[in-house]
Design a protein around this motif. Structure first.
Motif, mmCIF file in Angstrom:
data_model
loop_
_atom_site.group_PDB
_atom_site.id
_atom_site.type_symbol
_atom_site.label_atom_id
_atom_site.label_comp_id
_atom_site.label_asym_id
_atom_site.label_seq_id
_atom_site.Cartn_x
_atom_site.Cartn_y
_atom_site.Cartn_z
ATOM 1 N N SER A 65 0.828 -1.203 0.000
ATOM 2 C CA SER A 65 0.000 0.000 0.000
ATOM 3 C C SER A 65 0.861 1.251 0.000
ATOM 4 O O SER A 65 2.064 1.209 0.289
ATOM 5 N N VAL A 66 0.216 2.379 -0.302
ATOM 6 C CA VAL A 66 0.895 3.678 -0.268
ATOM 7 C C VAL A 66 1.263 4.043 1.165
ATOM 8 O O VAL A 66 2.319 4.646 1.415
ATOM 9 N N ASP A 67 0.428 3.672 2.118
ATOM 10 C CA ASP A 67 0.743 3.939 3.525
ATOM 11 C C ASP A 67 2.049 3.253 3.921
ATOM 12 O O ASP A 67 2.888 3.840 4.616
ATOM 13 N N GLN A 104 -2.938 -0.169 -6.562
ATOM 14 C CA GLN A 104 -2.748 0.784 -7.642
ATOM 15 C C GLN A 104 -2.475 0.082 -8.967
ATOM 16 O O GLN A 104 -1.976 -1.040 -9.015
ATOM 17 N N ALA A 149 -5.584 4.466 -8.112
ATOM 18 C CA ALA A 149 -6.090 3.230 -7.527
ATOM 19 C C ALA A 149 -6.913 2.476 -8.571
ATOM 20 O O ALA A 149 -7.542 3.075 -9.437
ATOM 21 N N ASP A 166 -4.882 8.104 -1.956
ATOM 22 C CA ASP A 166 -3.479 7.681 -1.986
ATOM 23 C C ASP A 166 -2.676 8.541 -2.948
ATOM 24 O O ASP A 166 -1.552 8.977 -2.648
ATOM 25 N N ARG A 167 -3.228 8.769 -4.112
ATOM 26 C CA ARG A 167 -2.543 9.599 -5.117
ATOM 27 C C ARG A 167 -2.376 11.026 -4.603
ATOM 28 O O ARG A 167 -1.336 11.659 -4.803
ATOM 29 N N LYS A 190 -8.223 -1.517 7.229
ATOM 30 C CA LYS A 190 -8.491 -0.955 5.907
ATOM 31 C C LYS A 190 -9.902 -1.336 5.453
ATOM 32 O O LYS A 190 -10.307 -2.491 5.598
#
Length: 796
Positions: free
Chosen positions: A481-483, A593, A642, A653-654, A757
């Motif tokens: 994930s981006v996190d 993504q 995503a 996220d973006r 999530k």
């Protein structure tokens, strides 16, 4: 737009122009056997091979004709090549009374075996006769048979001597052609086809099937053939590309060999870390040229493993299905225990460049696995060839020393509540191996021993270094994930900050290859590794600045790419991290993504960050990072979205990644903190106006600069101020802002990582399907139970 294949070919052409050394026959000495007895064996084999070959190259009319059996199968695996002639007759010297076995004495049987060996060799000579005698060639494919026949002929001569003398002859291997020509190896990472592959075969290796497409990891060298004599300029870049794949596929390759054969001329090439050195052409139509080629192949059959490029400290254990590797242990002094043994079967970093450090990373354990058991890694081993001083005492950029300093210093200053992950070394140092009961340090001087290159360029002296670290990690692409990604990159820079603050060590090579993902309680954390390019500022701060370019092209700072005299600082590493985040966000992060392929990346502006020449990369980065609008238009606008997202602007996220790079760019290039003036802003030079601005300094400073020629007169060209140089003077102020920014984003990402999530639509549908399946299973189970109860009652 260029394809990846075209870009790689262009890269090989560029490398050939920069790294190739022509017409150096001293490299032929690199594989000369070290022991006198083995030198004698090599000379004997070469003499016999040359004499037999030259005798049978005479016209057929001068010799006895008879029917020859098919070429003999070479012991050790590789099949001998059959003659391309449609005739079944060839020239041999077998008496008619020995044409059949019958009742023969032992001496007669031995004579028959010898004659069979001769028959096989003659068949190979007939296959290559026209080529050796200089007959013009029409097609490249027409060269494959003669070349493989020559190699097989020499292998038969080597094998014959081994059969006579046994293992005491000191013959270690057979050099044989791969079973196919003009093929794509199974483990190739592109669609290129090699002309001919050469293999190193043990005498007890089984013969492969005829359909085998020998992979790169089993090849000793590649032969690139061109039908036109002298066409080496075209052959070399192609051979470069194939040899790069050898390095990538083989964990124990310390140097490589290859051949370019153009028409009737043969050049052998040795590939080291910084140069590829080729011999003068050997003319195969002359006795001298044929002997030179024979001697080289015979030497390859006898010399030590390290002379043909193999690392003697890494070996495959077939019974355990894993690799064994020796790692230097400077706490030991006995020659037998000067290294520790580890075991691995997982490689997290391959040597995917033709020149350079050839860095590899292995996940390993010091516990030898039992037969049939799985291997559980406990350490990471890094293996690389790095620039160094010959004496360890003078080597101030020794990564082993730096990691030991980091372990000791941060172990004292970093508290558990700081929650900082840093590299912890177990053992490490310069690799060495035992030769004739003496331990030899592995370095480029040893690699080139016997040639005139051993002491030619002391500035390019490299040592083979191996380091064992206790943390186990995975590559960045394994993040989900981006996190997790934001947490990892912030972790890395927090570690970077602590190392510089407490140890005065500047990393100077922030890239995707130098970051590992470490899982702690299910949370992804980041670990900064690879201090090969690092400098200890507490030692080198007094030295004058030395322009040098270190790092990976897409992630190198503009100042670094420029090789200017401006001092490298922490700001350069933060700039590299900015490029890394932009690059990763464009490719796509995690399973949520969309991910772009390399060919898709070529269509975007960010692709210019890795396309030579260097000046073009500098221009692209300066433009893209020049303003916030330019960053958003050229880079952030292409960040991956995503899966299933219909509105890129509504993708959290973006948006988080865009905010991250926007703020980081602003702090680096547009900092407005107190004490940081406008001369520190921007990514390109600031042209001075004709009237002195108020921020230039005091009147005395202005006059002093004018006297020293630092400022222009009205008739001279305008003076351009370098903002990178000015930012160095305000580095401490800017770094404080960066610390606050990284710390804040780290806490935010860590919190998001630890939160449950929300399920995606795809996960919801899968869960619904699972629930429906469980309900059906439950109904079936109830029916089964009812039937079972009836059965029990009947039994009663």
């Amino acid at each position: 737009m260029k394809t990846i294949g075209e870009e790689r070919r262009n890269e090989m052409v560029d490398l050939y122009g920069k790294h190739h050394v022509h017409d150096n026959d001293s490299i032929l000495n690199l594989t000369e056997p070290l022991k006198l007895t083995q030198q004698g064996t090599a000379l004997t084999i070469a003499d016999e091979a040359v004499n037999f070959l030259e005798a049978y190259l005479r016209p057929k009319s001068t010799r006895l004709e008879t029917t020859a059996p098919p070429p003999k199968q070479i012991k050790g695996g590789r099949g001998a090549k059959k003659s391309s002639s449609s005739s079944s007759s060839t020239v041999i010297g077998i008496p008619s009374e020995l044409s059949s076995l019958g009742d023969m004495t032992m001496d007669e049987k031995k004579a028959k075996d010898d004659d069979d060996d001769d028959s096989a060799r003659i068949a190979h000579i007939d296959e290559m006769r026209d080529w050796l005698l200089g007959k013009p060639l029409r097609l490249e494919s027409g060269m494959y048979g003669p070349i493989t026949a020559f190699v097989s002929y020499v292998a038969l001569c080597v094998q014959a001597q081994r059969d006579k003398a046994g293992s005491t002859a000191g013959i270690r291997r057979l050099i044989c052609p791969a079973d196919k020509a003009d093929y794509q190896p199974d483990d190739s990472d592109d669609k290129t086809r090699i002309d001919i592959g050469l293999c190193s075969m043990d005498f007890d290796d089984p013969a492969p099937t005829a359909s085998t497409r020998t992979p790169y990891h089993k090849l000793l060298a590649v032969v690139e053939a061109k039908v036109r004599s002298g066409n080496f300029k075209e052959a070399w870049p192609q051979l470069y590309g194939y040899t790069r794949q050898l390095y990538q596929a083989q964990h124990n390759l310390r140097s490589a060999w290859g051949f370019a054969i153009c028409g009737h001329e043969i050049c052998v090439c040795h590939f080291g870390n910084d140069m590829a050195v080729s011999s003068k052409p050997m003319n195969i139509t002359t006795p001298k040229g044929r002997r030179s080629f024979i001697e080289l192949l015979v030497n390859w059959s006898i010399c030590e493993d390290f002379q043909i490029g193999r690392d003697p400290t890494i070996g495959y254990l077939p019974d355990l299905d894993c690799w064994q590797i020796e790692c230097p242990d400077d706490t030991a002094r006995d020659i037998d225990v000067e290294s520790r043994r580890y075991y691995f079967n997982e490689v997290v970093c391959h040597a995917d460049h033709l020149f350079g450090r050839h860095t590899r990373c292995f996940l390993a354990t010091d516990t030898k696995p039992a037969v049939g058991s799985s291997l559980v890694p406990t350490v990471v081993i890094k293996d690389a060839w790095v620039f160094a001083k010959p004496s360890t005492g003078e080597d101030v950029r020794d990564e082993t020393k730096m990691l030991k300093k980091i372990r000791a210093t941060l172990g004292e200053h970093i508290k558990p509540e700081d929650d900082i992950i840093y590299p912890e070394i177990v053992v490490g140092g310069r690799v060495s191996f035992v030769l004739d009961h003496a331990r030899i340090e592995d370095n480029t001087k040893v690699m080139y021993q016997g040639s005139d290159l051993a002491d030619k360029d002391p500035d390019h002296f490299r040592v083979h270094r191996r380091i064992v670290m206790s943390q186990i990690g995975q590559r960045l692409h394994t993040l989900e994930s981006v996190d997790e990604f934001i947490t990892v990159v912030c972790d890395v820079m927090r570690c970077h900050n602590a190392i510089f603050e407490h140890c005065q060590i500047l990393h100077r090579d922030i890239s995707d290859n130098n970051i590992l993902v470490v899982k702690q309680g299910g949370i992804a954390r980041g670990l900064l590794i690879d201090f090969d390019c690092a400098i200890d500022m507490s030692i080198e701060r007094t030295e004058p600045p030395r322009p040098e370019m270190t790092g990976t092209l897409p992630f190198m700072s503009i100042n670094n790419l420029s090789e200017s005299n401006v001092k490298r600082t922490v700001l350069d590493d933060y700039e590299s991290m900015l490029y890394l985040v932009c690059w990763s966000a464009t490719l796509g992060i995690g399973s949520s993504q969309h991910h772009r392929e390399g060919k898709d990346l070529e269509k975007l502006p960010i692709a210019r960050w890795r396309k030579l020449p260097i000046g073009a990369i500098i221009e692209a980065k300066s433009t893209h990072l020049g303003t916030e609008n330019s960053l958003n238009t050229n880079i952030a606008a292409y960040f991956s979205c995503a899966k299933g997202s219909n509105d890129a602007n509504d993708d959290p996220d973006r948006n988080m990644l865009t905010s991250f790079v926007t703020i980081l760019r602003s702090i680096l290039f547009d900092n407005t903190s107190e004490g940081v003036g406008p001369e520190c802003r921007g990514t390109s030079g600031i042209e001075l106006p004709r009237v002195k601005p108020s921020w230039l300094g005091t009147g005395a400073e202005f006059l002093s600069a004018l006297d020293q020629g630092a400022l222009s007169s009205a008739r001279d060209k305008p003076v351009v101020i370098n903002p990178f140089e000015k930012r160095v003077e305000k580095c401490d102020i800017i770094v404080k802002d960066l610390h606050v920014f990284i710390g804040g984003f780290w806490k935010f990402a860590m919190k998001r990582q630890s939160q449950p999530k929300p399920a995606s639509q795809e996960q919801v549908e899968m869960a619904a399907d699972d629930d429906e399946g469980k309900d059906e299973d439950k109904d079936d189970a109830v029916e089964d139970d009812d039937d079972g109860d009836d059965d029990d009652e009947d039994d009663d």
